[in-house]
Structures are given as structure tokens and as C-alpha cells.
Design an enzyme around this catalytic site. Structure first.
Site, mmCIF file in Angstrom:
data_model
loop_
_atom_site.group_PDB
_atom_site.id
_atom_site.type_symbol
_atom_site.label_atom_id
_atom_site.label_comp_id
_atom_site.label_asym_id
_atom_site.label_seq_id
_atom_site.Cartn_x
_atom_site.Cartn_y
_atom_site.Cartn_z
ATOM 1 C CD GLU A 208 2.615 4.564 4.225
ATOM 2 O OE1 GLU A 208 2.448 4.796 3.020
ATOM 3 O OE2 GLU A 208 1.681 4.158 4.941
ATOM 4 C CG ASP A 255 3.270 -0.242 1.421
ATOM 5 O OD1 ASP A 255 2.639 -0.958 2.226
ATOM 6 O OD2 ASP A 255 3.177 1.006 1.417
HETATM 7 ZN ZN ZN Z 1 -1.773 2.298 4.290
#
Ligand code: ZN
Ligand code: NAG
Length: 395
Positions: A208, A255
Site C-alpha cells: 500500500e 486503516d
Molecule cells: Zn501508511
């Protein structure tokens, strides 16, 4: 024509899903999580799952894990061994491996390896390839790679905690899924009826982070490759869904979770209904006195947001390649970001374990409601099985 038909079916499934979404009873909410993480039984004891130093689920992830390094492989091994030893063998484990160059690593091909953990109703698996395109899957995702720099960066909220939460949730609903599907198969209910073809999958995504500076090319290595691959993979002609991408009923991305006092906005009008379900779970939990944290405002405080108030834009993250291809996304990420974000302070010492446990409760309840698990969750009241649960078992 085919596309239009599939699209129609997709809409149909989604409508049905929101109709059959069944809130858990107060009783289930109170007893959702087994006593091992119930702070009332051992308030000062290190949490067996989420303690940053000793927790079985979280602590092995709290190491730097840059793609292609030995630590990265260690974390992958932690995931697969947890799955092997803690989850029902009917979960399928699939790797989606690609390689890419990065601005930092020159000509070297860096490996990016997404882990896909999936559980479909058993009658779907029995149908083999023909069953593949029939299941709408609630899809929960988080990324497990960590930043290349600063050296030694651990990424506790980014995103070790979300990964640990997803594994926790899989385990927390596992037996109830088995029970529900067993009783449905025995009663001949559900099989073949569109609304019951619900599965769940967990994506532990790789790559990511940007290696140098965030851009379309330098970020989201794993999710870009996966969304592209799933767009091209076609199920058998005549399936309810044309591709694995279309079969995603909702993409829930976690997240930057694990710090105190998170403020999670509702980012997308199209999935505000799902946000509201999640916020309702939090509110009911708080009213029942189940949650440990006492934040100044709820984690999910935008339940009453009106359509005209959605102007703020969104955070670039692993959902983007999916969203660009028409997938519905619920993004569970705080705004503002936690103050430790992308600093050496994003480590175990800066986590707030009660907040993590409350997320474990909220997310478990959300998945349990989505999968209609009321009546199938194990009762933990004084070690005595709840009568209802007992009845189901004897069916
Ligand atoms: Zn990050
Ligand atoms: C993909 O990567 C995983 C993790 O390193 C590895 O275990 C697996 O064998 C790889 N699969 C393929 C087909 O290369």
C-alpha cells in the site's frame, strides 16, 4: 446485454442484502466476545490477542515489514499459521502475487503478495466452478506492508492493528457461520435463493505504501494489481456475477486504527447506509455499557449526515482501484490521521488497547449482522449455553 443483466442482479442482491440485514439482539451484543478479552474479568491483564508485546494476534505483526524482506515473510507466516491453527478448514487461502519495480529499488522486481482468505456457504463449494460466481462477498481489507523509510518504522496503526482485527473477526464469527450454514443445509433453506448466497472474504493487501513519494505509480502496488486481475477474471457464463470484482457486495477498508479517540467520517453517500449500521452498533454497545472507551464523541459520529454534506472528498487508500471499477466502499479511517502517522512513534507503545478491543467488538458485530448470525453466536453467559443456541444445535 450480459453486462446489463449482471448489473441488474448486482443491484437486486444489494437491495436484498440491506433488507435482510438483521441487527443482533441486546443479549448477543452483550455476549458477543468471549471472556478472554472481557476487561471486566481481568482489567489489568495483558490482552491475549492485542497486547502489543505479548498478544498472540498483534505482536508478531509489530515489526518492520517492507515487501521482499525476511520480516515481511515472517508476518505472512504468522497469518497462515494463525489461519491453519485457529480457523475452520473450509476457509480458502489464496495468494495473489505480482512484482513491480519501485522508484527506490531501481531495476529490481519487488514482490507484492496479497493474501485472500475466503469463506463461502458450503453448498457453493460443492458446486465447484459453477458455484464460484453465485456468492456476494462481504469483503474486509487492510494492508500489511510497512513503510520503507524511516528505517525501523513499525506501522502499528498503519496497518498492523487493522490486520489483527480482521483475523480476530474471522475467528469470532467462524463457529456461528458453520452453525448457520449447517442448519440451513439441513432445513433445505437458503440453497439457491439469491439472498442467502452470502460469503465473507478478508484481503490482507501488500504494497500500500509509497516507497518514495505518493503517486499513482508509487503506491497501492498490491490493491492495483488485485483489482485489475479481478476485473479480468470471468466466472462461467450465466453466473449471477460476471467477475470476482462484481461479487464484492461491500468493500470495507480498515486503516490507521488503534490510537485513542478516532474520528471516522462517513466518506461516501452510496454506502452511508452501511456506515449508519456500523454507527448504530457502536451506539447500542455504548448504551449497553459493553465498550471500554469513553471518548468525547463516538468513533462513528456522522450517523445523521445529510446527502448535501458529502463534499469533503476522500482519502487515497487501497479502496481506490476497486472504487474506480464500481465497487461500493466503506472506508474506516480516522480524519484527522492519528498524530503518530508515518513517524517512528507509530509503534506498540502508542496504541490504545481498549480502543482496539472496542473496534474488535464493533467489527465483529457488523459482520455478524451482515451474515445474519443472530441465534448462532456462541453464548458465554456463565459458561452456560443460551437456550436458543442449543435448539439450533439440535436441529
Ligand atoms: Zn501508511
Ligand atoms: C505467493 O507468495 C506466497 C508468500 O510468499 C508464497 O507462499 C506462495 O507460494 C506464492 N505463490 C506462488 C504461486 O508463487
Amino acid at each position: 446485454m450480459k453486462t446489463i443483466l449482471s448489473f441488474f442482479l448486482l443491484l437486486l442482491t444489494q437491495t436484498q442484502q440491506s433488507l435482510t440485514y438483521t441487527p443482533l439482539s441486546d443479549h448477543s451484543l452483550k455476549h458477543l466476545i468471549p471472556p478472554s478479552i472481557d476487561p471486566t474479568t481481568s482489567p489489568t491483564h495483558p490482552d491475549p490477542d492485542f497486547d502489543p508485546v505479548t498478544g498472540a494476534l498483534l505482536s508478531p505483526i509489530l515489526i518492520p515489514r517492507v515487501p521482499g524482506t525476511p520480516n515481511h515473510a515472517r508476518v505472512q507466516e504468522h497469518f497462515t499459521s494463525f489461519i491453519r491453527t485457529h480457523l475452520d478448514p473450509s476457509w480458502t487461502v489464496e495468494w495473489h502475487n505480482t512484482t513491480s519495480t519501485t522508484p527506490t529499488t531501481g531495476a529490481r522486481q519487488v514482490p507484492f503478495q496479497n493474501l485472500i482468505l475466503r469463506r463461502d456457504p458450503p453448498w457453493i463449494r460443492e458446486r465447484g466452478a459453477e458455484g464460484e460466481g453465485e456468492v456476494a462477498r462481504l469483503t474486509l481489507a487492510a494492508h500489511y506492508d510497512s513503510l520503507y523509510l524511516p528505517e525501523g518504522f513499525v506501522g502499528a496503526v498503519d496497518s498492523a492493528v487493522p490486520c489483527a482485527l480482521l483475523l480476530f473477526v474471522a475467528q469470532a464469527v467462524d463457529r456461528a457461520l458453520t452453525r448457520r450454514w449447517e442448519s440451513m443445509s439441513m432445513g433445505g433453506v437458503g440453497e439457491g435463493s439469491l439472498e442467502e448466497e452470502k460469503g465473507v472474504q478478508i484481503l490482507l493487501l501488500d504494497g500500500e505504501e509509497a516507497w518514495e513519494r505518493w503517486s499513482d505509480e508509487d503506491s497501492l502496488y498490491g490493491s492495483r494489481a488485485l483489482a485489475e486481475a479481478w476485473e479480468k477474471t470471468r466466472y462461467e457464463v450465466g453466473s449471477s456475477f460476471a467477475t470476482p470484482l462484481e461479487a464484492i457486495s461491500l468493500f470495507v477498508l480498515l486503516d490507521l486504527l488503534g490510537g485513542p479517540e478516532p474520528n471516522i467520517p462517513s466518506y461516501f453517500p452510496t454506502t452511508h447506509w452501511a456506515y449508519q449500521n456500523l454507527a448504530q452498533i457502536e451506539e447500542r454497545f455504548r448504551k449497553l455499557g459493553v465498550l471500554e472507551t469513553k471518548p468525547r464523541k463516538p468513533f462513528l459520529a456522522e450517523r445523521e449526515k445529510e446527502a448535501v454534506q458529502f463534499f469533503r472528498g476522500y482519502v487515497q487508500d487501497d479502496h481506490v482501484p476497486f472504487m474506480q471499477r464500481g465497487v461500493h466502499v466503506l472506508h474506516i479511517i480516522p480524519t484527522p490521521f492519528p498524530p503518530v502517522w508515518h513517524t517512528m512513534d507509530d509503534d506498540g507503545a502508542h496504541l490504545d488497547v481498549p480502543t482496539i478491543r472496542d473496534w474488535a467488538r464493533i467489527m465483529t458485530a457488523f459482520v455478524a449482522e451482515w451474515m445474519d448470525l443472530e441465534g448462532y453466536l456462541p453464548a458465554v453467559e456463565a459458561g452456560k449455553p443460551e437456550s436458543r443456541y442449543h435448539e439450533k444445535e439440535e436441529l
